[in-house]
Write an enzyme that holds these catalytic residues in place. Structure first.
Site, PDB file in Angstrom:
ATOM      1  N   CYS A  65      33.600 141.152  40.161  1.00 25.35           N
ATOM      2  CA  CYS A  65      32.291 141.771  39.941  1.00 25.35           C
ATOM      3  C   CYS A  65      31.595 140.900  38.831  1.00 25.35           C
ATOM      4  O   CYS A  65      32.110 140.919  37.700  1.00 25.35           O
ATOM      5  CB  CYS A  65      32.547 143.050  39.518  1.00 25.35           C
ATOM      6  N   CYS A 124      27.199 137.655  43.350  1.00 25.48           N
ATOM      7  CA  CYS A 124      27.465 138.710  43.612  1.00 25.48           C
ATOM      8  C   CYS A 124      28.524 138.755  44.560  1.00 25.48           C
ATOM      9  O   CYS A 124      28.078 138.446  45.828  1.00 25.48           O
ATOM     10  CB  CYS A 124      26.560 139.764  43.734  1.00 25.48           C
TER      11      CYS A 124
END
Length: 283
Positions: free
Chosen positions: A70, A206
């Site tokens: 992440c 992302c």
């Protein structure tokens, strides 16, 4: 023992997929914090605490290493956890646990420079500036980690970030490509307007975005190279493990999937990306 992969949702499956290809015999546990996803719009303290809690859950599940799949967690929380929490936690558990991120490998891949090296400033004229576009969550963009760290390693790369406020949430919800396509196109167009032209290269900053990489390729000019974070992370982890044999990986190739959200079969987008349905246990 096992490797843990942590993400706010299903985006980190892209990292897990790359690790499985690179380390097929390693035991890997994946934790999706879907009860609190997405992280991109949260404040820094909340991101730090959620990342700490997720990492600790994976350590408790028997993982020695946790890879943050992440960008938001890695950009906002990783350094602080490494410096202020991990030393005491290692003493408590009595084993050499660690947390790694995917931003360092991505920057190494984008610049061709080892993380431990920094630029020796010279007065040479730069003939051509490489324009690198970063598509990310607002929290990652706000951290300016890519701009800061790439500038330390190359003065021939100019970084422009485009925060995508809703995209991770939409991907996590399993929205169809027809709904996601105009969102991606709008962000690509917004970045090009700010630069004055399209970027020369792009990072999907992302891991959720890697799932819809085809939409970014279609929106960017043909042939625009993408720096793929999952592959860069797998490369870096393989090198790290060669330097640190104290970390046990397991050897059965076991895969375990945990979620803080609703356990059971995940949405169709996760299954389409992974190639088969995935069933998550309650974390």
């Amino acid at each position: 023992m096992a490797i843990g992969v942590f993400d706010s949702g299903i985006g980190g499956l892209t990292v897990l997929h790359a690790l499985v290809r690179r380390l097929p015999n390693a035991d890997i546990t994946y934790l999706a914090d879907q009860a609190n996803s997405p992280y991109g719009g949260r404040d820094g303290e909340a991101i730090v605490e959620l990342t700490r809690a997720g990492s600790m859950r994976l350590f408790e599940a028997g993982c020695d290493l946790v890879v943050l799949g992440c960008n938001t967690a890695a950009a906002v929380a990783l350094r602080r956890l490494q410096q202020t929490w991990l030393p005491g936690y290692r003493k408590d558990v009595g084993r050499p646990v660690n947390i790694l991120g995917l931003i360092v490998p991505t920057i190494e891949a984008a610049t061709g420079v080892d993380w431990r090296e920094e630029l020796e400033r010279r007065d040479d004229k730069i003939e051509k500036l490489d324009i690198l576009g970063i598509f990310s969550t607002p929290a990652t963009a706000g951290s300016r980690v890519y701009e800061i760290e790439i500038a330390k390693r190359s003065d021939a790369v100019a970084v422009f970030s485009e925060p995508c406020a809703t995209l991770a949430r939409q991907i996590e919800a399993g929205e169809a490509d027809d709904a996601l396509r105009p969102v991606v196109e709008a962000h690509v167009a917004a970045l090009a307007r700010r630069i004055g032209r399209p970027p020369d290269r792009a990072i999907l900053g992302c891991t959720h975005y890697e799932i819809i990489a085809a939409l970014f390729r279609a929106a960017l000019p043909p042939g625009t190279p993408l720096v793929h974070q999952p592959d860069a992370t797998a490369d870096a982890l393989e090198r790290y493990l060669a330097r640190h044999p104290e970390y046990a990986l397991g050897e059965t190739g076991a895969r375990r999937f945990l979620t803080t959200g609703r356990p059971g079969v995940q949405n169709g987008l996760a299954a389409r990306f992974w190639g088969q349905p995935l069933t998550f246990e309650a974390a």
